[in-house]
Design an enzyme around this catalytic site. Structure first.
Site, PDB file in Angstrom:
ATOM      1  N   LYS A  52       1.561   0.619   5.863  1.00 58.58           N
ATOM      2  CA  LYS A  52       2.865   0.663   5.199  1.00 58.58           C
ATOM      3  C   LYS A  52       3.879   1.387   6.076  1.00 58.58           C
ATOM      4  CE  LYS A  52       1.279  -0.647   0.988  1.00 58.58           C
ATOM      5  NZ  LYS A  52       1.561  -1.946   0.382  1.00 58.58           N
ATOM      6  N   CYS A  98       0.727  -6.761  -8.058  1.00 57.98           N
ATOM      7  CA  CYS A  98      -0.452  -5.947  -8.414  1.00 57.98           C
ATOM      8  C   CYS A  98      -0.092  -4.870  -9.428  1.00 57.98           C
ATOM      9  CB  CYS A  98      -1.084  -5.283  -7.191  1.00 57.98           C
ATOM     10  SG  CYS A  98      -1.715  -6.456  -6.011  1.00 57.98           S
TER      11      CYS A  98
END
Lengths: 138, 405
Positions: free
Chosen positions: B225, B363
């Protein structure tokens, strides 16, 4: 019309388009005129798995032919489903089982057939073939 | 250092490529970030010049690899201002870290205990706790959301009690970009003796967390990330907790002595690092922190918040576009829908224009359920994105809407 004739007709229609945008616009139009599944049939058991938008498919046998109906929350998915219905609906189970799908490549939608693509197209084709198998008397 | 986005873009080889005949406009940074040349080079350098297994070898390149791996741990320690590098466990990423803690707490909790989880969580922060609760009988309580996508802080206070043993909150929501008030959550939870785990996966690319200042018990993130490679991440845990927790996986590296009668475990952090680790990944992780720090998090934060405001204002001009999650404090993430259009359709057309966005549930099904929607389109911006890209994105979005309507 037989499956091959319908496929050739679709390939010819798509060959008139110059770019992806025209192809998609046409697909979206097709989606709007899909043979809609009855809302009472929009149940979980008729859901096609592997699709990011909900996609329902139902089949019934009329005389010796399978009639497919479908719907999806997403219009592009619905358009692709409409193309598949045009090819496979109102055909005999035997002919459906024997059909190949080369036309999808020819109309520039091959990318939608990837098993990792989240549109459920491949699962829908499988489901169509399963129905044909189940109703096939030979 | 002056912030020059065009110069920064030169660092990212992938930003030169085309997708579907159009220049790539990458707005899926919340899913994973792109990698600068320095990170890619650090991984290539390891494999080309000193690839070797670590910690056991007596030969030179094994020592070099061990040094580079442990150097990466020190870089992580420094970046997150952690007191002792032994408190940094290198994992395969946030999901692994959370499972490690959940496993560690399985034997520490019982059916009288409660854990608090926010409604904003990613599935990876929900499922491991459900699995843990099945084993030890502890109960999950959910901290609800408010309509602008923030945590309901008063409800959180109401849920806290002496039964609360653990609190799990993400630092930043992946679905909405909400920045949670973790410092006050941590100090309130501590008043009741509860431990706090913060999932920093979405925060780390935007916010440099000072873990000593936060006084957090556990903090986790994934390198990919923050411009690092996939398959590597870290778990910070306070030494007192990591000592109390049993090992997660058995194997090499994590042992001190092994006989068939009894095995004694290695000291921290190796107790939790069984097997040959992701050495190249750790080195790449270290390189990514060096890279981000050379740009400076204050510069990154300022520029990204400029991009967020610019994009938010432009998107709000599009009729029927609704933004989900308008927290006061949020990172450069915009989750939205347009009228009745499905996010999948919008994402498919944008892809044809070379624009990468996320569509669907992200998600985080509970968040989508809260808003009563099947999903959203999520555009997430990074410091290497430009206002020109946002202009192109908005123009393409309008064309997509016309096509789909």
């Amino acid at each position: 019309m037989g499956i091959i004739e319908v496929q050739n007709e679709i390939v010819e229609e798509f060959s008139l388009f110059e770019d992806w945008m025209q192809r998609y616009e046409y697909m979206i139009e097709l989606g709007k005129s899909i043979d809609l599944i009855d809302s009472s049939k929009k149940i979980d058991t008729n859901l096609i798995k592997g699709c990011q938008s909900k996609l329902w498919l139902h089949a019934e046998l009329r005389e010796d032919r399978l009639i497919f109906k479908a719907d999806s929350e997403a219009i592009i998915t619905k358009g692709i489903a409409a193309i598949l219905l045009r090819v496979f609906s109102n055909q005999t189970p035997k002919n459906i089982l024997e059909a190949n799908l080369e036309f999808i490549d020819k109309i520039g939608l091959k990318e939608h057939l990837s098993p990792t693509r989240a549109n459920g197209l491949l699962s829908m084709i499988k489901q169509i073939k399963y129905y044909a198998l189940a109703f096939n008397k030979n | 250092m002056a912030f020059d986005v065009n110069k920064i873009r030169e660092d990212f080889p992938i930003l030169k490529r085309k997708v579907n005949g159009c220049p790539l406009v990458y707005l899926d940074n919340a899913a994973t970030s792109q990698k600068p040349r320095k990170v890619i080079d650090s991984i290539v350098d390891y494999y080309e010049n000193y690839n070797s297994n670590i910690h056991r070898g007596v030969h030179s390149i094994s020592q070099e690899a061990t040094d580079a791996y442990e150097e990466a741990r020190k870089k992580i320690q420094k970046h997150f201002n952690v007191k002792d590098s032994k408190e940094i466990i290198l994992t395969s990423g946030t999901t692994h870290s959370i499972n490690l803690v959940a496993n560690g707490f399985t034997s520490l909790l019982n059916k009288e205990d409660e854990i608090l989880i926010s409604e904003l969580e990613h599935h990876s922060n929900i499922v491991p706790w459900q699995m843990m609760c099945e084993k030890n009988g502890a109960k999950i309580k959910v901290i609800p959301l408010t309509s602008n996508g923030e945590l309901n802080y008063d409800s959180f206070l109401g849920l806290l009690s002496n039964k609360t043993k653990l609190v799990f909150v993400n630092h930043v929501s992946n679905a909405l970009g909400t920045i949670n008030p973790i410092k006050s959550i941590i100090s309130k939870a501590h008043e009741y003796g509860a431990a706090v785990l913060i999932d920093g996966a979405q925060a780390s690319s935007h916010i440099k967390a000072d873990l000593q200042d936060l006084n957090v018990d556990f903090y986790t993130t994934s390198a990919h990330k923050l411009c690092g490679p996939t398959g590597i991440g870290m778990l910070f845990g306070k030494k007192e907790w990591l000592t109390k927790m049993p090992p997660y996986q058995g194997g090499g590296e994590m042992i001190s002595e092994v006989t068939f009668e009894k095995t004694t475990y290695a000291d921290l952090p190796h107790k939790f690092e069984a097997g040959t680790p992701n050495i190249a990944g750790a080195i790449g992780f270290g390189a990514s922190l060096d890279y981000l720090n050379s740009i400076g998090f204050e510069n990154i934060e300022a520029y990204e918040s400029e991009l967020l405001n610019y994009a938010t204002n432009k998107l709000k001009n599009i009729p029927e576009l609704k933004i989900y999650g308008e927290a006061k404090d949020k990172t450069s993430v915009i989750s939205f829908n347009v009228g009745e259009l499905h996010s999948y359709d919008i994402g498919t057309i944008l892809d044809k224009f070379g624009i990468a966005v996320r569509t669907g549930q992200h998600c985080a099904q509970p968040v989508m359920d809260y808003f009563g929607i099947p999903g959203t389109v999520r555009a997430s911006f990074s410091f290497y994105n430009t206002k020109e890209e946002i202009d192109y994105f908005c123009k393409s979005l309008e064309r997509a809407i016309t096509m789909l309507s």
